[in-house]
Structures are given as C-alpha cells and as structure tokens.
Design a protein around this motif. Structure first.
Motif, PDB file in Angstrom:
ATOM      1  N   MET A  10     -12.869  -5.878 -11.945  1.00 15.43           N
ATOM      2  CA  MET A  10     -12.662  -5.249 -13.248  1.00 15.43           C
ATOM      3  C   MET A  10     -13.121  -6.170 -14.382  1.00 15.43           C
ATOM      4  SD  MET A  10      -9.050  -3.820 -14.622  1.00 15.43           S
ATOM      5  CE  MET A  10      -8.117  -5.336 -14.705  1.00 15.43           C
ATOM      6  N   ASP A  11     -12.754  -7.431 -14.274  1.00 15.19           N
ATOM      7  CA  ASP A  11     -13.141  -8.383 -15.311  1.00 15.19           C
ATOM      8  C   ASP A  11     -14.656  -8.477 -15.396  1.00 15.19           C
ATOM      9  OD1 ASP A  11     -10.499  -8.796 -14.469  1.00 15.19           O
ATOM     10  OD2 ASP A  11     -10.486 -10.836 -15.217  1.00 15.19           O
ATOM     11  N   SER A  35     -10.808   0.902  -4.464  1.00 17.91           N
ATOM     12  CA  SER A  35      -9.584   0.945  -5.259  1.00 17.91           C
ATOM     13  C   SER A  35      -9.845   1.857  -6.459  1.00 17.91           C
ATOM     14  CB  SER A  35      -9.221  -0.478  -5.660  1.00 17.91           C
ATOM     15  OG  SER A  35      -8.071  -0.478  -6.434  1.00 17.91           O
ATOM     16  N   ASN A  36      -9.064   1.694  -7.512  1.00 23.48           N
ATOM     17  CA  ASN A  36      -9.193   2.605  -8.665  1.00 23.48           C
ATOM     18  C   ASN A  36     -10.514   2.386  -9.404  1.00 23.48           C
ATOM     19  OD1 ASN A  36      -6.448   3.391  -8.210  1.00 23.48           O
ATOM     20  ND2 ASN A  36      -5.983   1.331  -8.925  1.00 23.48           N
ATOM     21  N   PRO A  37     -10.935   3.374 -10.187  1.00 25.54           N
ATOM     22  CA  PRO A  37     -12.204   3.231 -10.904  1.00 25.54           C
ATOM     23  C   PRO A  37     -12.250   2.005 -11.811  1.00 25.54           C
ATOM     24  CG  PRO A  37     -11.501   5.506 -10.932  1.00 25.54           C
ATOM     25  CD  PRO A  37     -10.362   4.728 -10.327  1.00 25.54           C
ATOM     26  N   ASP A  38     -11.115   1.594 -12.377  1.00 25.75           N
ATOM     27  CA  ASP A  38     -11.188   0.418 -13.254  1.00 25.75           C
ATOM     28  C   ASP A  38     -11.523  -0.831 -12.451  1.00 25.75           C
ATOM     29  OD1 ASP A  38      -8.722   0.098 -12.019  1.00 25.75           O
ATOM     30  OD2 ASP A  38      -7.537   0.229 -13.869  1.00 25.75           O
ATOM     31  N   GLY A  56      -3.826   2.574 -11.595  1.00 24.78           N
ATOM     32  CA  GLY A  56      -4.793   1.533 -11.962  1.00 24.78           C
ATOM     33  C   GLY A  56      -4.237   0.602 -13.019  1.00 24.78           C
ATOM     34  N   PHE A  57      -5.080  -0.278 -13.490  1.00 22.06           N
ATOM     35  CA  PHE A  57      -4.695  -1.231 -14.538  1.00 22.06           C
ATOM     36  C   PHE A  57      -4.915  -0.639 -15.927  1.00 22.06           C
ATOM     37  CE2 PHE A  57      -5.866  -3.887 -10.922  1.00 22.06           C
ATOM     38  CZ  PHE A  57      -4.760  -4.703 -10.829  1.00 22.06           C
ATOM     39  N   GLY A  58      -5.935   0.217 -16.021  1.00 24.76           N
ATOM     40  CA  GLY A  58      -6.240   0.846 -17.307  1.00 24.76           C
ATOM     41  C   GLY A  58      -6.880  -0.136 -18.270  1.00 24.76           C
ATOM     42  N   ASP A  61      -2.544   2.414 -20.503  1.00 28.42           N
ATOM     43  CA  ASP A  61      -2.877   3.818 -20.271  1.00 28.42           C
ATOM     44  C   ASP A  61      -3.734   4.031 -19.008  1.00 28.42           C
ATOM     45  OD1 ASP A  61      -2.879   6.466 -20.775  1.00 28.42           O
ATOM     46  OD2 ASP A  61      -3.643   6.306 -22.826  1.00 28.42           O
ATOM     47  N   PRO A  62      -3.213   3.620 -17.842  1.00 30.79           N
ATOM     48  CA  PRO A  62      -4.033   3.667 -16.622  1.00 30.79           C
ATOM     49  C   PRO A  62      -4.612   5.051 -16.319  1.00 30.79           C
ATOM     50  CG  PRO A  62      -1.951   2.579 -16.183  1.00 30.79           C
ATOM     51  CD  PRO A  62      -1.883   3.077 -17.595  1.00 30.79           C
TER      52      PRO A  62
END
Ligand code: BGC
Length: 991
Positions: free
Chosen positions: A604-605, A635-638, A686-688, A704-705
């Motif tokens: 993500m980063d 995993s999640n899109p983020d 997710g992390f959002g 706001d994930p």
C-alpha cells in the motif's frame, strides 16, 4: 577449481561453458551452476557456553516467571526466579531434579505493579491484532528487562539495568575459574517458565558466549521461528507467550553468527574474462585478494524466498583488476540479513545461512576455469560478534584474522596468532533452498556520498551527538585512533531531546547501535555492512580519539530521471523531503520505513508513492523486480491493488508493452480474485485512507476503508480493462470493461448521498471518486463544491490520509482550484507538510502529528503528491504511453513566481517551466526530437489571456497553433524543439 584447455575433452556442461566464455562473454545468467551450496557446522545449543543472557519478561498479573540457563536437561540447570507477588528474585541450582536456592533478594522492579501498556511502541505490534488482544496488552502489569552475566563462577543479575543479585554458583565437578577459565562457565541451553498465577511473555532474547559473540538472538516475531518446545507467538506479534505454569525449553535455535569463508586457488596467468555469480541466505560481503568485490551493499535482494532467489552478478570490470597469476584468495563474510528475526510481515528465510558462489574465468589462450563453492572452502568465525538489521553490529577488530583473504602459500594457515582461537576448518555442503535462482536485474544498493556533521552537542561528559542535518537511511563511517580494546559506541536516531541527547522514540524496538572495538593498529576506519539505520543524529561514546565521522546514505542506486524546482522555498523543501523519503525507503524492496523494527515490503505504501518515484528516478528495473515480488498478494484493493496499478503506471511512463505483458497475468489474477471476493463491487474491509490526521491509537489510523477500497477497486477494474485493450486481449478487455462499468455504477449507487456528497463527505470521500472518474458528469460540479466545503470545514488543512493526499492536488487543479490546492500543500499549520517542516522535518512522516504510538519520521507514503508537481504544476503528462505524445497542461498557483520540471522519458528529455514576467506568464518548453506536444495554455478562468499569446517563433521549431479550446484553455500543437510562449496575465492582483 577446474582449469580446462580447449584441446581437452570437456563434458557437455563444461563445453557449453567454454563456448560461452570464448564466444560472447557471460550473458546467459540463468546458465546452470556447478558450484554447490555451502555452510559451516554449528554448535549444539546444549553445549552453549553462555556468558550473558538478556530477555524482557512481561507478566499480565502478579506471579512468577523463570529464566533457565546452563540447561543440560530439566533436572540439571540453573534458574533465575522472578516473583512479582512477593517482589523477590532468586538464583537457584537444580541438580538431579533437586532445586537449591543459592541467593535471594527483594527488588523494587518486581514490586511496582505499574501499567506499562503502550510503552516501547507495543501499539504497533498490534497491527493485525483484534481488540481483545489489544486489551490483553493494556492489562500487562510488569515489564522487566533481565540480564544475567556469568563472570567465572559468579553470576550477576541485573533487573531494568540495576544490579539486583549476585551469587557464586559452582556446579559439582566444575573446576574453579582460577584453575581453568574455560570450564568456569556452565555449559548448556536455555529455557523459560511461567508461574502458575500468570501468563508470561518473553521478548528480545539475546544470548552471548564467553568470547562476546552472539550465540542466539530471538525477537520472537515469527510463529514458525519460535525455536522453543512450548509457547506461542504473543498476539502483540512480538514475544514468546507461555500460559500459566508452562515450561519452554529451547529446542531448535538457528545460529546468528557471521562466519568467514575462504578459498585459495592458483591461476596460470591473469584471466581476460571473468564473471562471478553469488547468492546467500544472509547478507554477504566478498573480497578477492583482500579487496572488496564491487560496491554492492546489503546484498542479495529480499524476495519471497520460497519462490525466487535473486543472485548477483559481478562482471569483468569489477574482477579483472583484482585477479593475478599465481595464488588468489576469494573471501566471503555472511550476515543475518532477512533471517527469522526480520519483521513478521516481511519475506524472510528461516533456516541456516548458506552461500553459493561461482567465479568463471577465461584466459588469453581460450582456456577456462571455474571456482565454485564446495567442500574445499574453509571457514572461521569473523570479527562481527553480533549483527542484526535493526539492532546494529558489534565489530571487534581484534578478531579479524589478519590476512585471511590475502594470498599465502597455504589455504588453511592464515590466521595470525592474536586473531582468533578458532582454526580454519572445512565448510560443509548445505541443502539448496526452495526458491529458484534467478539473475537480479535491479539496480544495486550502494553507499552514496557521505554527509559531514553540521554541528555537535555534548549532552553529558563523554558523549557527543552529531547532527548531519538530513534524515537518511544508512550508517556512520568513522576514523578512530586508540588502544586495542577501546570501544566506540554509535547510537542512531531521528530526533534529539532538549539536552541534545538522542531520542530513539521512532526506532521502537530497533536498538540501532553499532559498536566498534579497536585493535589499536593506528588510524582505524569502520563502517557497518550488515545493518542500516534511519537517522539524522549519531550519538558517540568513546574514550578513543575520533577525528572523523560521516553519515553514509545507503539506498538502491536509481538514477535521477526528473527534477522539479520552484520559487517557493517551502515547496522546495517538500520536494526534497519527498525525494529523500523515497530514496531512504529503497533497498531491494520499497520499505515502509527505515528506522524502526519493521522495514517491511508494504504494498500500500508503495502503491501511493510509485508515480512520484517514477517521476524523480529511473524506477523501471527497480519496480520490475517489485512487480514480480508481489504477484502472490491477495488482499484488499488498498493493499494488493498495486498488482494492477504498478504495471499500468510503468507502461504509461515507460511505454514498454512487454513489461505490461509481463505484469498482466498478476493484474488479471488480482481482478479475478477481487471479483470472486466482492461480486457486488462493494468492498467492506481494508486500511482505507491510512493515517489521516488523528488523535493516535490503532483504530484511528484507518480512514473510511469501505469507501476507499470500493473506489480503488472500481479504478483498478478500469485499469485492467485498459491494459487488456492495450495488449489486444479482446475477451478480457470486454469482460473487464463491463465489470469496470458495473463497479463505477455500484460505487455511485452505494455511496452517493445527493448534493454532490459521497459517503461522509470528507475530503477523501470526495477526492477519490473525482480522481477515478466515478462521478456522473452531471454531479461533478456538486462533488467539487462538496470537496471545497470539506476543506473549508477543516480550516483549510488537509484532512487526508495517504490515498487522499495522493490525489489532492490533481483533483483540485483539474477542477479549477489550484490556489486552494497550493494553500493546502504549503500550510504551515498542523496538519500539513509545512507544519512538519517547521518542526525540522527533512523527510516525510508516517502521521501528520509529531509523536504517536506508531510513528516514524521517514515514511514515503505521503509523498504520492509529488507526482502532481510534474503532472500539474509543470503540467507534463504522457498522452500516449512512454510520452510518444506529450501533453503540457501547467497549473499556475497564485503564490508561485516560477516553477520548472525536467523529465527524462523514453522519448527523450522534456522540460516545462513557467515564470511571471512583466505582466506575462512566460512558458518555456523543450520537446524531444520526433515527438510532439499538445500544449494547453492556462485559460481565462485562471486569470490568463491565452488568445493573446505571443509565441516566440524565432527559437526552436515553429509552433502550429490549433484553433480549439478545451476547458477554457487554448490548445496548441508544439513540435520538437524549444518553445517560449508569452501569455498575458489578465488579473493584475494575481501577479
Ligand atoms: C507500516 C505502514 C503500513 C501499515 C499497515 C505499518 O506498520 O509502517 O506504513 O501501511 O503498517 O499495515
């Protein structure tokens, strides 16, 4: 070694090698290896000769915990018993199952039942822990740092740094120390026990031998590398947890030593061609005849080890000058690198160290030779007593076998008498690891131009703190003079306190401490090699004379490919902070941070900052490796969406269709995974928008994930469709286009609240749909108004986390609010980059705030906005992949006098710069040969009069002015060459 003449009859492999060598040099990297994996024998832990044992013990309730040492078996060992119920500490001996107490004391450390929750940054360890586990840590009552030191038969116990107890323990039958020093230390393994009343957690275990070498270090980060017969990984993600009344004996420890390997060989003449391939489980450093081979550091690369192992290749120019006829010596030192003690979220190998190396040589007469690792290599312990990516190195120069890597007559007899008691003994063959050996094409990690200290502080006598003025990743390089045995201790930090002493807050559980022990040979130079730190300050404690100290930046050697300059010193500093943070987090993986005990590959980063990185540095080879590293991430899109966006960003920027083709299967697999997992296109986890301005605390780091991940998924579906279209994969293109349309509609249906508002109407919930084209045409104006309202509500400050910040400037500029974007970007109040800079930031922070439970001062992830400096302020965009057609659409903030960007692209160098001059905006462009640009001149709505533009046609190729206007801007077509446009400024007060 094999030396072959052409006239001999080589076997097939050898023939192939000879042909390759004499034909075209060594190009076939994937060519078979004849070398074998080697390692060295390790000591059985039951024979450990423990001198110092350090561990942190945590108890959740009052109760007892025990540290066992000199364990031969459960019936024969020594025990340190800690009892918080009565505040006592006792040393005991167990012989034949009978426990005898040798000494007891009462210690304040054990009485105070303080709540230590949150100390030492344990918060962050909870990254994926649920609320119950968080509570468990919050209830922890006692944190005791225990240190047991054995000096001859005397055992001393230190609790929280204070000597608390000591006793003479002499086992029956053990000789007195005066008679036989060696035998005076009890031998044996280690173990832990929790009392019946409370669970206990054991952390940061370090065991040192009598000669000061680390026998064993376990940070207990990995459930599969606990190495103890009982217990489990503590939910905090850091520690061995024993249930009440449980005993855990060390059973299968992995060694953390730093062995040296060597091989002497003789050559008939200096070779004319040479190539060396090497891979190690552990970081390696190579020498040839006493000189370093090449200048790579922190090699080999970090990868998902069970899949691929990227070996390094050293070419003729790095080798030929080092080789000679007659005897030569190859030397290798191994460090721990990404072993089991590396971040629990990182890719790591969890077995014993191993090395494979092959040197292929060709001589003038066409004959060839190969020197590869095998049992003919020998090994010995090296001068590194301890070494760890986070904790640093202890290098004892007295232990360096003097001429160990220099040619001599014999391969074995090389140690000088004072160097080490150990002899060089044969290496052993090691089993090959699971992953495939593949060539590493990523730019190497190198040490870069060192920084000199700007000033120094003396917070107390004997301690000097050097300020290098810039937060970097790397280490110190020192020159020192003193007597043998003198020590230099180097401690690293990003912050200092009011006295000028280092403040290691952001290092969390990374000790970031290098120690150099002098051998007294005159001026000695030292810099670490198997660790690195994130720091601006270095605190030095030594009695020796230290005439020189420098800070050495260490990062992947990516070439600069772009520069952005402007008239605003604050914007210049923001750009500098972005670039430094990107570089400081480029080792062989893009890391989240470079100072604390993490440095993990965070997708993500990386995803949010990649476009900024690509504009500043040549990232093609670097990210190609990363693109292949992350193929397994579901995993999640983020988090995992980087599998989709990275190949696309690379294609857009570098225009390489083959690279897109290479990344496409992973992109497609991710979209298919996502469509199975979220068939209705609404992603609920997710992390959002990670790390928006917050009051600290794990839950507050999420942003706001649901909205963010649903928006990202819709954008990623669209990207997959475009990629399939570019590759002419028609069926996929149709399928992905259809689902992208559905995802877009689903987003709007689910989150639209009317009046342009999405979700909670926050800055990010407005920014993302606008950035990703998820807003129906007729709602765009309303959505922009709602965005502006959200910014006003936040007092003109960014309210965004990493995803929102990435798109802040783009969206505001594209929708007529460049001035507002610029205000947000340069605000000097909290939260804002300007505020960070006012606090002295020279790199980007993990959070908008200064200090929190999870806080580094060198995270690149907020740097995504740096892409906009090129694409919006200077206005350079690829209208076709690889800049085969260029778009120039600059946005001119009222607060800026001038700005300019240079971008090296596959099409050539593009420059776009503008400045205000005498009622005009002078826009200067350079368009590379064979390429044309569509230039969108700033329009009426922005305060300019592009219809009155004066094209300085006398310079460069003439410009064809197109008679069309888009969004109030005048579009002109510019061919290759240099162009200058003088655009009258309409609004005088904006000059
Ligand atoms: C890392 C972040 C990362 C986050 C989410 C943190 O510990 O430092 O940069 O995005 O975890 O897992």
């Amino acid at each position: 070694m094999t030396v072959r003449k052409e006239t001999e009859q080589p076997n097939d492999l050898a023939r192939a090698e000879t042909e390759l060598a004499s034909n075209a040099g060594y190009t076939a990297d994937a060519e078979a290896w004849s070398a074998q994996w080697i390692t060295r024998p390790t000591q059985n832990h039951r024979d450990w000769h423990v001198h110092t044992l350090e561990v942190r013990v945590s108890l959740e309730k009052d109760g007892g915990a025990e540290i066992w040492f000199a364990v031969r078996d459960v019936e024969n060992c020594r025990i340190l018993n800690l009892d918080t119920a009565d505040g006592s500490v006792a040393l005991c001996e167990v012989r034949g199952g009978v426990r005898k107490e040798a000494a007891r004391a009462y210690a304040a450390e054990l009485e105070a039942a303080e709540d230590k929750a949150g100390e030492g940054g344990s918060e962050d360890g909870l990254r994926q822990a649920g609320p119950n586990e968080a509570e468990a840590v919050g209830r922890r009552l006692h944190e005791i740092a225990a240190r047991i030191v054995m000096e001859n038969e005397r055992v001393r116990v230190y609790l929280n740094g204070r000597e608390t107890l000591s006793a003479d323990l002499l086992l029956p039958g053990e000789a007195k120390s005066e008679q036989l020093h060696e035998a005076s230390f009890a031998r044996g393994s280690i173990g832990f026990r929790s009392g019946a009343a409370s669970a206990a957690v054991f952390r940061k275990l370090r065991v040192f031998g009598a000669d000061g070498r680390a026998l064993y270090v376990n940070r207990f980060y990995d459930p599969s590398a606990l190495h103890f017969g009982a217990g489990s990984l503590d939910p905090s993600g850091n520690g061995l947890r024993l249930k009440p009344g449980e005993t855990a004996l060390c059973e299968n420890p992995l060694t953390v030593d730093n062995p040296l390997f060597r091989r002497a060989f003789s050559l008939p003449s200096p070779p004319v061609k040479a190539r060396l391939r090497v891979y190690a489980l552990g970081w390696y450093e190579l020498t040839l005849n006493g000189k370093r081979i090449g200048d790579r550091v922190l090699a080999p690369a970090n990868t998902p080890y069970e899949q691929r192992l990227l070996f390094d290749t050293y070419e003729a120019d790095e080798l030929l000058d080092l080789l000679q006829s007659g005897e030569n010596v190859l030397g290798a030192m191994l460090g721990n690198g990404y072993n089991f003690n590396y971040s629990r979220w990182g890719w790591k190998w969890k077995r014993d160290k191993a090395l494979i190396l092959q040197l292929d040589l060709t001589f003038a007469d066409g004959s060839a030779a190969t020197i590869g690792t095998d049992e003919s290599w020998t090994w010995a312990p090296g001068p590194l007593l301890m070494q760890d990516i986070y904790d640093g190195e202890i290098y004892d120069a007295r232990f360096k076998p003097k001429s160990w890597d220099l040619p001599k007559h014999s391969a074995i007899a090389v140690t000088d008498a004072a160097a080490t008691a150990e002899d060089w003994t044969p290496a052993m063959l090691a089993p090959a690891p699971e992953g495939m050996l593949e060539p590493n094409a990523q730019p190497p990690i190198r040490a870069h131009r060192p920084l000199e200290p700007l000033c120094a502080y003396q917070p107390e006598p004997g301690i000097t703190v050097y300020d290098f003025g810039q937060n970097i990743a790397g280490w110190a390089r020192i020159e020192v003079r003193g007597t043998s045995g003198d020590e230099v201790e180097l401690l690293y930090s990003e912050l200092i306190d009011e006295r000028g002493a280092i403040d290691p807050w952001t290092n969390r559980n990374a000790s970031a401490r290098d120690v150099y022990v002098l051998n007294g040979s005159g001026t000695e130079t030292y810099e670490p090699r198997f660790t690195y730190h994130g720091f601006r300050y270095v605190q030095v404690r030594t009695t020796a004379n230290l005439p020189k100290i420098q800070a050495v930046p260490v990062h992947a050697d990516v070439r600069e490919s772009g520069s952005f300059r402007s008239s605003d010193p604050l914007l210049e500093q923001i750009q500098s902070n972005i670039r430094h943070s990107i570089l400081n987090n480029l080792v062989s993986i893009p890391t989240d941070c470079c100072q604390r005990d993490e440095r993990t590959p965070c997708l993500m980063d990386s995803a949010v900052v990649e476009e900024a990185a690509i504009h500043n540095f040549d990232m093609k080879a670097y990210y190609r490796k990363w693109m292949n590293d992350i193929v397994g991430s579901d995993s999640n899109p983020d988090w995992s969406g980087d599998r989709v966006t990275l190949p696309w960003h690379l294609y857009r920027h570098y225009g390489d269709l083959d690279l897109l083709r290479e990344g496409y299967p992973s992109m497609k697999a991710y979209i298919e995974y996502a469509s199975d997992r979220w068939p209705g296109f609404i992603v609920t986890e997710g992390f959002g928008d990670w790390c928006p301005p917050n009051e600290d605390g794990w839950d507050n780091y999420f942003g706001d994930p649901e909205l963010v991940n649903t928006a990202l998924y819709a954008m990623q579906s669209g990207v997959a469709a475009e990629a399939a279209e570019a590759l002419d994969y028609r069926e996929d293109a149709m399928r992905f286009r259809a689902s992208a349309d559905k995802a877009r509609a689903a987003f709007h249906d689910y989150f639209y609240r009317g009046n342009g508002v999405y979700g909670k109407g926050s800055q990010t919930s407005q920014l993302l749909p606008l950035a990703f084209d998820l807003v129906p045409e007729e709602e765009i104006a309303g959505a922009v108004n709602a965005l502006v309202a959200a910014i006003e509500k936040a007092g003109g400050h960014p309210g965004t986390g990493i995803y929102g910040t990435r798109h802040l400037l783009d969206v505001l500029a594209d929708h007529g609010h460049i001035d507002l974007a610029y205000e947000l970007l340069t605000t000097k109040e909290y939260p804002g980059f300007g505020w960070q800079i006012a606090q002295g930031a020279t790199t980007l922070w993990e959070q908008w705030s200064f200090k929190g439970g999870m806080h580094s001062h060198d995270h690149a992830m907020f740097g995504g906005i740096g892409a906009s400096f090129y694409t919006r302020i200077a206005g350079i965009q690829p209208l076709r992949p690889g800049y085969a057609k260029i778009g120039i659409r600059p946005y001119i903030p009222a607060g800026l006098e001038w700005a300019e960007a240079r971008l090296d692209t596959p099409a050539g160098r593009i420059c776009s710069g503008w400045r205000r001059k005498e009622g005009h905006l002078v826009l200067e462009l350079e368009i590379p040969e064979g390429i044309s640009a569509e230039v969108a001149l700033p329009g009426e709505a922005e305060g300019f009069r592009p219809h009155r533009v004066n094209v300085a046609a006398d310079i460069g190729t003439a410009v064809a002015v197109a008679d069309q206007t888009k969004s109030g801007r005048k579009i002109v077509e510019a061919g290759a060459g240099r162009h200058v446009f003088n655009i009258p400024i309409n609004i005088p007060n904006r000059t």
